[in-house]
Design a protein around this motif. Structure first.
Motif, mmCIF file in Angstrom:
data_model
loop_
_atom_site.group_PDB
_atom_site.id
_atom_site.type_symbol
_atom_site.label_atom_id
_atom_site.label_comp_id
_atom_site.label_asym_id
_atom_site.label_seq_id
_atom_site.Cartn_x
_atom_site.Cartn_y
_atom_site.Cartn_z
ATOM 1 N N GLU A 153 -19.116 -14.432 16.241
ATOM 2 C CA GLU A 153 -20.224 -13.483 16.081
ATOM 3 C C GLU A 153 -20.108 -12.693 14.780
ATOM 4 O O GLU A 153 -21.065 -12.567 14.018
ATOM 5 N N VAL A 154 -18.933 -12.142 14.505
ATOM 6 C CA VAL A 154 -18.697 -11.376 13.275
ATOM 7 C C VAL A 154 -17.651 -12.112 12.447
ATOM 8 O O VAL A 154 -16.511 -12.270 12.878
ATOM 9 N N LYS A 155 -18.069 -12.547 11.263
ATOM 10 C CA LYS A 155 -17.180 -13.338 10.410
ATOM 11 C C LYS A 155 -16.494 -12.404 9.411
ATOM 12 O O LYS A 155 -17.115 -11.946 8.453
ATOM 13 N N LEU A 156 -15.228 -12.137 9.634
ATOM 14 C CA LEU A 156 -14.469 -11.243 8.750
ATOM 15 C C LEU A 156 -13.739 -12.050 7.690
ATOM 16 O O LEU A 156 -13.199 -13.128 7.965
ATOM 17 N N GLU A 157 -13.733 -11.522 6.472
ATOM 18 C CA GLU A 157 -12.987 -12.132 5.378
ATOM 19 C C GLU A 157 -11.878 -11.173 4.941
ATOM 20 O O GLU A 157 -12.004 -9.961 5.088
ATOM 21 N N PHE A 158 -10.817 -11.743 4.390
ATOM 22 C CA PHE A 158 -9.658 -10.930 3.979
ATOM 23 C C PHE A 158 -9.295 -11.201 2.522
ATOM 24 O O PHE A 158 -9.544 -12.294 1.989
ATOM 25 N N ARG A 159 -8.710 -10.201 1.906
ATOM 26 C CA ARG A 159 -8.023 -10.354 0.626
ATOM 27 C C ARG A 159 -6.526 -10.192 0.884
ATOM 28 O O ARG A 159 -6.127 -9.372 1.707
ATOM 29 N N ILE A 160 -5.714 -10.900 0.115
ATOM 30 C CA ILE A 160 -4.261 -10.787 0.280
ATOM 31 C C ILE A 160 -3.599 -10.641 -1.088
ATOM 32 O O ILE A 160 -3.954 -11.340 -2.040
ATOM 33 N N GLY A 161 -2.635 -9.714 -1.171
ATOM 34 C CA GLY A 161 -1.799 -9.560 -2.354
ATOM 35 C C GLY A 161 -0.341 -9.652 -1.959
ATOM 36 O O GLY A 161 0.056 -9.128 -0.915
ATOM 37 N N ILE A 162 0.466 -10.328 -2.785
ATOM 38 C CA ILE A 162 1.890 -10.509 -2.461
ATOM 39 C C ILE A 162 2.724 -10.172 -3.697
ATOM 40 O O ILE A 162 2.445 -10.652 -4.797
ATOM 41 N N ASN A 163 3.763 -9.374 -3.494
ATOM 42 C CA ASN A 163 4.644 -8.980 -4.594
ATOM 43 C C ASN A 163 6.083 -8.899 -4.096
ATOM 44 O O ASN A 163 6.342 -8.657 -2.920
ATOM 45 N N MET A 164 7.003 -9.085 -5.011
ATOM 46 C CA MET A 164 8.414 -8.858 -4.726
ATOM 47 C C MET A 164 8.908 -7.793 -5.689
ATOM 48 O O MET A 164 8.726 -7.906 -6.909
ATOM 49 N N GLY A 165 9.509 -6.741 -5.155
ATOM 50 C CA GLY A 165 9.974 -5.683 -6.024
ATOM 51 C C GLY A 165 10.800 -4.653 -5.296
ATOM 52 O O GLY A 165 11.091 -4.773 -4.098
ATOM 53 N N ASP A 166 11.162 -3.616 -6.023
ATOM 54 C CA ASP A 166 12.019 -2.547 -5.500
ATOM 55 C C ASP A 166 11.227 -1.646 -4.556
ATOM 56 O O ASP A 166 10.111 -1.221 -4.873
ATOM 57 N N VAL A 167 11.796 -1.352 -3.386
ATOM 58 C CA VAL A 167 11.155 -0.465 -2.414
ATOM 59 C C VAL A 167 12.178 0.534 -1.878
ATOM 60 O O VAL A 167 13.388 0.325 -1.987
ATOM 61 N N VAL A 168 11.644 1.604 -1.313
ATOM 62 C CA VAL A 168 12.476 2.612 -0.662
ATOM 63 C C VAL A 168 12.118 2.623 0.822
ATOM 64 O O VAL A 168 10.938 2.681 1.177
ATOM 65 N N LYS A 169 13.134 2.583 1.668
ATOM 66 C CA LYS A 169 12.900 2.607 3.112
ATOM 67 C C LYS A 169 13.101 4.019 3.638
ATOM 68 O O LYS A 169 14.106 4.662 3.355
ATOM 69 N N LYS A 170 12.103 4.511 4.380
ATOM 70 C CA LYS A 170 12.182 5.857 4.932
ATOM 71 C C LYS A 170 11.454 5.897 6.271
ATOM 72 O O LYS A 170 10.265 5.619 6.334
ATOM 73 N N GLU A 171 12.199 6.221 7.313
ATOM 74 C CA GLU A 171 11.641 6.362 8.664
ATOM 75 C C GLU A 171 10.838 5.141 9.075
ATOM 76 O O GLU A 171 9.741 5.237 9.617
ATOM 77 N N GLY A 172 11.361 3.952 8.774
ATOM 78 C CA GLY A 172 10.726 2.716 9.200
ATOM 79 C C GLY A 172 9.613 2.241 8.287
ATOM 80 O O GLY A 172 9.089 1.137 8.460
ATOM 81 N N ASN A 173 9.225 3.054 7.285
ATOM 82 C CA ASN A 173 8.160 2.681 6.360
ATOM 83 C C ASN A 173 8.769 2.300 5.018
ATOM 84 O O ASN A 173 9.919 2.632 4.718
#
Length: 615
Positions: free
Chosen positions: A92-112
């Motif tokens: 009934e409702v056709k949803l489309e998506f965009r996707i971006g992918i990267n590898m890099g430095d991240v900081v982990k804080k409280e599960g995020n």
């Protein structure tokens, strides 16, 4: 307290629905059901390829993967599964998506997860096509030898503060496209030209594409306001004549304020014709405030219901009812325009405190037009230029014509500031007689009204003219803030403490003033706080304050120069070139920078460093 930062390298995938708000407007229940189905498909892919969701935002998902290959294969599988779903006649409702992918430095804080690794993945998602996938070069280099996919090199792209080399994964040959690359050597020039172009056309450009999900409006200290047509659905055909021209009149009234920008009438009509949603107005066109109103008329009486919504906060900030007299059509339109202008000045632009502080002695109420004059008078003073002095003098002459303001003490505060301004700019001789007169005027303001702003003004202006020393000025600040202060008194205190060498107190009072400023026209209080934080060795807090607005078209040139200086001190010459070029484009003046920096060592080093900088 453990202050250790948990950093790591991670592969991040960001997936977002295209035109989600439009789908929700058409059929909310069906869209929610459709998204739940797509979410089920995504989770099945994640389970297979070992991805884990660490954040969601309603219509998007942020996912971490153990490998770049897993992330890419999951993204491809998900887009293929979504395509199959959309091709089904039962969907009934056709949803489309965009996707971006990267590898890099991240900081982990409280599960995020936070950091450039996540930010660039989000920028790649915004860069991707509907049903498409865009990846960074760090991901591309890892997956090319291990997959049989087809890639399209997009070159180096710059989105907001992030620059990256991007590639499309071609799921279909029709997805091949060409984007202009960004040469790093041209970044300063592009930044300056782009800012100028955006200023001219970016605010009012009407996009009919529902694929735009990122904010395209100009970043500016002056919020963009959209005045919608007045609702006349409850009026008789005869009474509808009063509605004609009201929207244009309201826009004309609001245009008198120098603190806001307005969507032009024709563009507003296009928005309404195309049924642009509130979410799109903010996200796509950068509209901050929406003014809506409806009208009721009974005989010669009218009642207008005014609603002002903050689209960024998604809430109604003003809801008021005003009773008006019809009289004639033009008089009525003027009343409506004045009513809405009053709501903006007193409540939205937070001028209520000004009214209460500076005009409490008046027996005759201050009209919206008079309050607007006073706001513009202050704006001219804040320029701190000879032109500002002349303009402020002209406005004050007009203000002195207000009914019931014929006593000298009525305008003593404003006259005193103008005299100080004149002496500082060489328009009035700085003689012992004039300095003595200024001191007497300042003392008189305290006698008339011992308010926080008057004590702080006396301290600031007396110190500025060398009439008193720091110790006496700080004594005045004690009296100013015995109970509580206001925007002016806190701001003056920040200047005094900064010039007297107490950087910690200067930063504290600058923050107090900043927190009271609802709309910071020309980023004035933000700039003041940024300089005080920098001088107090709070560079990290300074960047947290300004990171989201550094690309504003009216971002202060002096602050851009300070950022360039800081980047140079930290060995980041490319960023220094970019920000100093922007400072030059925004009419950088080393004299203005010198006035903004109170610490002599920092001031001298910044000026000499930037003078010798070959950018």
């Amino acid at each position: 307290m453990n202050t250790e930062v948990d950093r790591k390298i991670a592969v991040i995938l960001v997936a977002d629905v295209v035109g989600y708000s439009k789908h929700m407007e058409r059929d909310e229940n069906a869209t929610l059901k459709a998204y739940a189905e797509c979410e089920k498909i995504l989770k099945a892919c994640l389970k297979k390829y070992k991805g884990s969701i660490f954040n969601t935002a309603g219509d998007s998902a942020l996912v971490e993967f153990p490998s770049a290959v897993n992330a890419v294969e999951c993204g491809v599988a998900f887009q293929n599964d979504i395509k199959k779903r959309n091709e089904s006649d039962k969907t009934e409702v056709k949803l489309e998506f965009r996707i971006g992918i990267n590898m890099g430095d991240v900081v982990k804080k409280e599960g995020n997860l936070f950091g450039d690794g996540v930010n660039i993945a989000a920028r790649l998602e915004a860069l991707a096509q509907p049903n498409g996938i865009s990846i960074s070069k760090s991901v591309y280099d890892l997956v090319v030898p291990k997959t049989k996919m087809t890639f399209n090199d997009l070159g180096v792209q710059k989105v907001k503060q992030n620059e990256f080399h991007a590639f499309d994964i071609l799921l279909d040959p029709s997805q091949k496209r060409t984007l202009k690359t960004k040469s790093s050597s041209m970044i300063p020039i592009i930044g300056a030209v782009a800012a100028a172009v955006i200023m001219v056309v970016g605010v009012f450009y009407l996009s009919t594409s529902e694929e735009v999900t990122t904010k395209k409006g100009v970043i500016s200290s002056k919020p963009l306001v959209f005045v919608s047509s007045i609702d006349s659905s409850r009026l008789s055909d005869n009474d509808k004549k009063y509605v004609e021209g009201i929207t244009g009149n309201v826009i004309s009234s609001l245009s008198k304020s120098k603190s806001i920008r307005l969507v032009p009438t024709k563009t507003a009509q296009s928005f309404e014709k195309n049924e642009i949603s509130s979410e799109q107005l903010f996200k796509t066109h950068g509209v901050k405030f929406l003014v809506s109103s409806s009208l009721q008329i009974v005989d010669s009486d009218a009642r207008i219901n005014i609603e002002i919504s903050d689209l960024e906060k998604q809430q109604i900030v003003i809801s008021s009812i005003k009773d008006l007299k019809l009289n004639n059509i033009f008089s009525f339109q003027d009343q409506v325009g004045a009513s809405i202008l009053s709501e903006f000045l007193v409540n939205i632009l937070n001028q209520k405190g000004l009214y209460e502080s500076y005009f409490s002695w008046r027996e005759i109420p201050v009209t919206p037009e008079q309050l607007l004059q006073y706001v513009n008078f202050r704006s001219e003073l804040a320029k701190w230029t000879e032109e500002g002095y002349v303009n402020a003098s002209t406005i004050l002459s007009e203000m002195k014509k207000w009914p019931g303001t014929n006593r000298p003490k009525d305008w003593l505060v404003q006259d005193t500031w103008l005299n100080f301004y004149g002496m500082a700019k060489g328009k009035i001789s700085k003689t012992p007689e004039n300095l003595k007169k200024l001191k007497l005027e300042l003392d008189k303001t305290i006698e008339i009204k011992p308010s926080p702003e008057n004590y702080a003004s006396r301290a600031l202006l007396s110190l500025g003219m060398g009439i008193i020393e720091c110790e006496e000025a700080i004594d005045d600040l004690f009296y100013a803030h015995r109970k509580t202060g206001n925007f002016d008194s806190y701001g003056h205190a920040s200047v005094i403490y900064g010039n007297c060498g107490d950087t910690e107190e200067a930063a504290k009072y600058a923050k107090n003033a900043h927190d009271l400023q609802t709309i910071d026209t020309n980023w004035w209080s933000t700039s003041r706080l940024a300089f005080r934080l920098y001088e107090n060795n709070q560079q990290e807090e300074m960047y947290l304050l300004i990171n989201d607005i550094m690309e504003a078209v009216d971002f202060p040139a002096a602050l851009l120069a300070l950022i360039a200086y800081d980047k140079l001190k930290n060995g980041d010459e490319e960023s220094a070139k970019y920000y100093f070029s922007k400072a030059k484009a925004n009419q950088y003046s080393k004299n203005v920078l010198a006035q903004a920096i109170y610490n002599k060592d920092i001031r001298d080093d910044a000026i000499s460093t930037l003078d010798s900088f070959k950018y």
